[in-house]
Enzyme design. Structure first.
Site, PDB file in Angstrom:
ATOM      1  N   GLY A  57      36.040  35.159  48.394  1.00  0.00           N
ATOM      2  CA  GLY A  57      36.720  33.900  48.082  1.00  0.00           C
ATOM      3  C   GLY A  57      35.700  32.811  47.886  1.00  0.00           C
ATOM      4  O   GLY A  57      34.546  32.959  48.298  1.00  0.00           O
TER       5      GLY A  57
ATOM      6  N   CYS B 142      32.193  40.050  51.214  1.00  0.00           N
ATOM      7  CA  CYS B 142      31.682  38.719  50.881  1.00  0.00           C
ATOM      8  C   CYS B 142      32.294  37.664  51.816  1.00  0.00           C
ATOM      9  O   CYS B 142      32.009  37.681  53.006  1.00  0.00           O
ATOM     10  CB  CYS B 142      31.928  38.423  49.401  1.00  0.00           C
ATOM     11  SG  CYS B 142      30.959  37.033  48.815  1.00  0.00           S
ATOM     12  N   TYR B 143      33.173  36.782  51.317  1.00  0.00           N
ATOM     13  CA  TYR B 143      33.808  35.819  52.215  1.00  0.00           C
ATOM     14  C   TYR B 143      34.498  36.555  53.363  1.00  0.00           C
ATOM     15  O   TYR B 143      34.501  36.100  54.504  1.00  0.00           O
ATOM     16  CB  TYR B 143      34.833  34.980  51.439  1.00  0.00           C
ATOM     17  CG  TYR B 143      35.574  33.958  52.290  1.00  0.00           C
ATOM     18  CD1 TYR B 143      35.036  32.703  52.532  1.00  0.00           C
ATOM     19  CD2 TYR B 143      36.828  34.267  52.849  1.00  0.00           C
ATOM     20  CE1 TYR B 143      35.709  31.773  53.316  1.00  0.00           C
ATOM     21  CE2 TYR B 143      37.506  33.343  53.632  1.00  0.00           C
ATOM     22  CZ  TYR B 143      36.943  32.086  53.857  1.00  0.00           C
ATOM     23  OH  TYR B 143      37.610  31.177  54.638  1.00  0.00           O
TER      24      TYR B 143
ATOM     25  N   HIS C  63      29.448  43.024  46.545  1.00  0.00           N
ATOM     26  CA  HIS C  63      30.778  43.436  46.065  1.00  0.00           C
ATOM     27  C   HIS C  63      30.775  44.914  45.676  1.00  0.00           C
ATOM     28  O   HIS C  63      30.289  45.265  44.588  1.00  0.00           O
ATOM     29  CB  HIS C  63      31.187  42.582  44.860  1.00  0.00           C
ATOM     30  CG  HIS C  63      31.516  41.181  45.237  1.00  0.00           C
ATOM     31  ND1 HIS C  63      32.770  40.781  45.615  1.00  0.00           N
ATOM     32  CD2 HIS C  63      30.723  40.083  45.343  1.00  0.00           C
ATOM     33  CE1 HIS C  63      32.760  39.505  45.922  1.00  0.00           C
ATOM     34  NE2 HIS C  63      31.534  39.042  45.767  1.00  0.00           N
TER      35      HIS C  63
ATOM     36  N   GLU D 114      33.268  46.639  44.794  1.00  0.00           N
ATOM     37  CA  GLU D 114      34.362  46.945  43.872  1.00  0.00           C
ATOM     38  C   GLU D 114      33.983  46.819  42.398  1.00  0.00           C
ATOM     39  O   GLU D 114      34.684  47.315  41.539  1.00  0.00           O
ATOM     40  CB  GLU D 114      35.572  46.041  44.184  1.00  0.00           C
ATOM     41  CG  GLU D 114      35.394  44.546  43.895  1.00  0.00           C
ATOM     42  CD  GLU D 114      34.696  43.763  45.007  1.00  0.00           C
ATOM     43  OE1 GLU D 114      33.995  44.395  45.831  1.00  0.00           O
ATOM     44  OE2 GLU D 114      34.816  42.533  45.034  1.00  0.00           O
TER      45      GLU D 114
ATOM     46  N   ASP E  11      51.937  47.261  28.374  1.00  0.00           N
ATOM     47  CA  ASP E  11      52.883  47.199  29.496  1.00  0.00           C
ATOM     48  C   ASP E  11      54.340  47.224  29.031  1.00  0.00           C
ATOM     49  O   ASP E  11      55.141  48.023  29.519  1.00  0.00           O
ATOM     50  CB  ASP E  11      52.653  45.933  30.339  1.00  0.00           C
ATOM     51  CG  ASP E  11      51.200  45.800  30.746  1.00  0.00           C
ATOM     52  OD1 ASP E  11      50.512  46.832  30.761  1.00  0.00           O
ATOM     53  OD2 ASP E  11      50.768  44.678  31.038  1.00  0.00           O
TER      54      ASP E  11
ATOM     55  N   LYS F   7      46.938  48.739  35.357  1.00  0.00           N
ATOM     56  CA  LYS F   7      46.897  49.068  33.929  1.00  0.00           C
ATOM     57  C   LYS F   7      46.560  50.539  33.662  1.00  0.00           C
ATOM     58  O   LYS F   7      47.202  51.191  32.845  1.00  0.00           O
ATOM     59  CB  LYS F   7      45.839  48.168  33.287  1.00  0.00           C
ATOM     60  CG  LYS F   7      45.850  48.131  31.802  1.00  0.00           C
ATOM     61  CD  LYS F   7      47.057  47.384  31.319  1.00  0.00           C
ATOM     62  CE  LYS F   7      46.797  46.545  30.117  1.00  0.00           C
ATOM     63  NZ  LYS F   7      47.764  45.474  29.989  1.00  0.00           N
TER      64      LYS F   7
END
Ligand code: XMP
Length: 508
Positions: free
Chosen positions: A55, A82-83, A169, A171, A227, A366
């Site tokens: 964040g 992180c945060y 990070h 991810e 979508d 997605k």
């Protein structure tokens, strides 16, 4: 959908969806909730692990988002990113202070491979860093399990309590072994069984929709994007003869796109209604140059057209939308900074008289939607479509939108896409942009003063970060020469070689 769930607590980071996706890619179901969720709610969800997102805030500032400290005593494994790591440390008595100089980008790290999170990896790793604060004193019971040149505590652990923190990070793709680290957290620390898969998903979604709708009729806003197309295919299978689709052609589609969408859906077991609203949209956009204002006008106009059309279908009781999980997460009290207001289907009018909303894809990401679309037999070119922004070419025409500028862009864009597709060049999204700049040229003995076309092609899998695609000069030369020769009004071609960040994928 699955027995085991990982709970992701959102503290306003840009990457929360990515974290949730990575967890699912590892075969574990994940959901994202606000960081200040109550303990009771957590108990109800009964997660096998909790991940705290990053964040933009500083944990020591009063107004920054915090979580209930008791989360760390529930006996549930926690990974703070992180945060999230700073919050975990600070909540448990550690110290967080501003870095002497911020650490950004891909950074070399030394990791302790005796930690379960790094087991089996090389001690030399790369992690994407993006922080201005750091943990300078660890809480009691913790040890550092990774460091960089300027960050002593790049990862921390309290193995006894199953509490972990990553300053980097894991991810994002820029952390090459990030998914392996997340997998280790899930399987070695949280005891995941890997019980989430898409095999039974279709049957389950169909039976849920049938139960919800019964024999009523359903109206779907179909844009032709992945979508809403997958949603249409699923609903036409679940509710044969009960589905009506409205496709609003706002005149901001790419070359021939409106006809392609119509061709793909015309003969399915649904009522396909194409509304040609080009003039209406162009009129509303006349003279508007600000990108955000363009987006808002298109959203509002879309709603009006939809409203007008739906009045003609009196038997419809349900409204269907191709909402997917990222849309749900974004609209759920997101604390991240607004970069652009994206919208697929603009907020529909509250006074439309529907008994309910059908959103069968609202739990899926997605890539999961694409897999489902393939399973449902949608044409490949639809399922694998590049994302196309809801406001269409309006965000690719700089400055005022006019029919002439749209025509130039459509033709240039079609040439670029054709040349890339023909050579099967690897790019995840590619398109042309009509800049608002004109430049002098010479054709024969005459001076010209035509628009500069920018080409953009990017490599990304998450669309949150990207690198430009290194297309060869030869191909770019061919595209440029075709555009300036074949497209009236295009005088010069440039190639955009900026990454995201700091640029975004679209130009506005
Ligand atoms: P940016 O430009 O933010 O784009 O880097 C990231 C991805 O989102 C798409 N995009 C949009 N999609 N409505 C949408 O539905 C929008 O207003 C919008 N703006 C950008 C963009 O094409 C890229 O794939």
């Amino acid at each position: 959908m699955a027995a085991q769930t990982v709970l992701i607590l959102d503290f306003g980071g840009q990457y929360k969806e990515l974290i949730a996706r990575r967890v699912r890619e590892c075969g574990v179901y994940s959901i994202v909730k606000p960081g200040d969720i109550s303990l009771d709610k957590i108990r109800e969800i009964d997660p096998i692990g909790i991940i705290l997102t990053g964040g933009p805030n500083s944990v020591y500032k009063k107004e920054s988002p915090h979580c209930d400290k008791a989360i760390f005593d529930m006996g549930i494994p926690v990974l703070g990113i992180c945060y999230g790591m700073q919050l975990l440390s600070w909540s448990l008595g550690g110290e967080v202070t501003p870095c002497p100089s911020s650490e950004y980008g891909r950074t070399k790290m030394q990791v302790s491979t005796d930690s379960p999170l790094f087991a089996g990896l090389d001690p030399a790793q790369i992690g994407l860093m993006s922080h201005t604060d750091q943990v300078t004193k660890l809480p009691a019971g913790f040890r550092s399990i990774a460091h960089t040149v300027s960050c002593e505590n790049a990862a921390i652990e309290n193995a006894a309590k199953k509490l972990y923190g990553f300053q980097f990070h894991p991810e994002v793709e820029s952390t090459p072994n990030g998914t392996a680290m997340i997998r280790s957290f899930l399987y070695s620390v949280c005891g995941a069984k890997g019980d989430y898969d898409l095999k039974n998903l279709e049957q389950q979604l169909i039976s849920d929709v049938k139960k919800q709708v019964g024999d009523a009729h359903v109206l779907l806003a179909l844009s032709g994007g992945v979508d809403s197309s997958v949603c249409a295919a699923l609903l036409s299978k679940a509710l044969p003869g009960q589905l009506h689709c409205i496709f609003v052609d706002h005149g901001l589609m790419r070359k021939d796109e409106g006809n392609e969408v119509e061709a793909a859906f015309k003969n399915r077991d649904l009522d396909f209604i194409r509304v040609n609203a080009q003039e209406r949209f162009l009129k509303a956009l006349a003279g508007v140059t600000d990108p955000e204002q363009k987006r808002k006008i298109i959203g509002t106009e879309f709603v009006r057209v939809f409203e007008d059309e739906s009045k003609r279908l009196p038997n419809v009781k349900f409204l269907a939308q191709g909402t997917i999980y990222p849309d749900v997460i974004e609209s759920g009290g997101n604390k991240a900074a607004t970069i652009k207001s994206h919208h697929n289907v603009a907020g529909l009018p509250k006074d439309m008289k529907f008994e309910g909303v059908v959103e069968p894809l609202r739990g899926l990401f997605k890539d999961e939607v694409r897999a489902l679309g393939r399973q449902l037999g949608l044409p490949r070119r639809f399922v694998e479509r590049q994302p196309f922004p809801g406001p269409g070419l309006a965000v690719r025409v700089m400055g005022e939108i006019t029919p002439e500028k749209l025509e130039i862009l459509r033709n240039a864009d079609a040439i670029f896409r054709e040349e890339i597709a023909k050579r099967r060049i690897k790019a995840d999204q590619y398109f042309a942009v009509l800049t608002d700049t004109r430049s002098v040229g010479v054709v024969g003995d005459f001076r010209t003063y035509n628009y500069v076309i920018a080409l953009r092609a990017v490599k990304t899998s998450d669309f949150m970060t990207c690198e430009y695609a290194p297309i060869s000069h030869k191909v770019l030369g061919t595209v440029s020469s075709r555009i300036v020769n074949e497209v009236k009004g295009a005088g010069r071609v440039v190639y955009d070689i900026t990454g995201k960040p700091p640029a975004t994928i679209e130009w506005c």
